[in-house]
Scaffold this motif. Sequence first.
Motif, mmCIF file in Angstrom:
data_model
loop_
_atom_site.group_PDB
_atom_site.id
_atom_site.type_symbol
_atom_site.label_atom_id
_atom_site.label_comp_id
_atom_site.label_asym_id
_atom_site.label_seq_id
_atom_site.Cartn_x
_atom_site.Cartn_y
_atom_site.Cartn_z
ATOM 1 N N ASN A 89 0.379 4.218 -1.288
ATOM 2 C CA ASN A 89 1.349 4.882 -0.410
ATOM 3 C C ASN A 89 2.160 3.845 0.378
ATOM 4 O O ASN A 89 3.374 3.998 0.543
ATOM 5 C CB ASN A 89 0.636 5.844 0.550
ATOM 6 N N ALA A 90 1.474 2.781 0.818
ATOM 7 C CA ALA A 90 2.179 1.731 1.561
ATOM 8 C C ALA A 90 3.211 1.051 0.661
ATOM 9 O O ALA A 90 4.340 0.752 1.088
ATOM 10 C CB ALA A 90 1.175 0.709 2.093
ATOM 11 N N CYS A 91 2.841 0.851 -0.572
ATOM 12 C CA CYS A 91 3.724 0.194 -1.549
ATOM 13 C C CYS A 91 4.986 1.027 -1.787
ATOM 14 O O CYS A 91 6.099 0.505 -1.801
ATOM 15 C CB CYS A 91 2.926 -0.006 -2.842
ATOM 16 N N ILE A 92 4.802 2.334 -1.926
ATOM 17 C CA ILE A 92 5.938 3.230 -2.175
ATOM 18 C C ILE A 92 6.866 3.264 -0.953
ATOM 19 O O ILE A 92 8.090 3.203 -1.092
ATOM 20 C CB ILE A 92 5.447 4.679 -2.461
ATOM 21 N N SER A 93 6.279 3.342 0.256
ATOM 22 C CA SER A 93 7.185 3.444 1.412
ATOM 23 C C SER A 93 7.844 2.104 1.713
ATOM 24 O O SER A 93 9.011 2.066 2.111
ATOM 25 C CB SER A 93 6.503 4.063 2.638
#
Length: 251
Positions: free
Chosen positions: A18-22
């Motif tokens: 999720n951190a990577c996507i945001s």
Amino acid sequence: MWIDTHAHLYDLDTDSYNACISEAADAGVYGMIDTATSLDNASIVAARACPEKRIFAAVGVSPFVAAELADGWRSKLEALLSLPGVIAAGETGLDGSNPCYPSMPLQEAAFKAHIEAAAKKNLPIVIHSRGAEKRAIDMCKSYRVTHAVFHCYTGSLPDLKHLLDCGWHVSFSGIITFKNNPLAELVDFAPLDRILIETDTPYLAPVPHRGQPNRPAWLPIIGTALAGQKKIPVEKAAEQIALNMHEVFGI
Ligand SMILES: [Zn+2]
């Protein structure tokens, strides 16, 4: 605004994912194709695909594991290709760059199975080819592949000409940001309407991040390098690549 056409995110746990996507969205990367290399990680990328968020999946088995395929793997592949958000078969292909890799007949059999499965579903294929570009092109020709991307292309100029003549696309990675860009001649030759870009996360981080695990948020560095090499505005490169994505993947 960019889409990363080839990243491997299946090893990230949910929080890191999720951190990577945001982080990518903050950097102007508004979508990506999470690309499998085995049936196990194909299940992960297919489950995480979310077309509303422009997160798509390519499912397939890389040539490196072509010797480890259990009975029934083809039907598993076909089932995965039918899931929502799965937009391509791959990565698949041929790698003749190291004698330790599975034998070419085994790799060719797996590659052919992907080509056939993709044709059934009318999906494009994402091709890994290294040290075997000619053979990969010949196979795609003989099975009448219409939509394909030769991802992270590092082959010869004649093979690039050949695959472009066949109507397929080429994708460039962070290698084009390296000092004395070793792919400059290929980038110059390929018409802009046949080019895609990718990070190939976690591999091949662009300059100035070489040596670190790559991330989709760094895709704009590659897009900017491409635009520089092509001597066009960055916005024009991004715009045309988005159209190319639509042409190949229908997204
Ligand atoms: Zn890859």
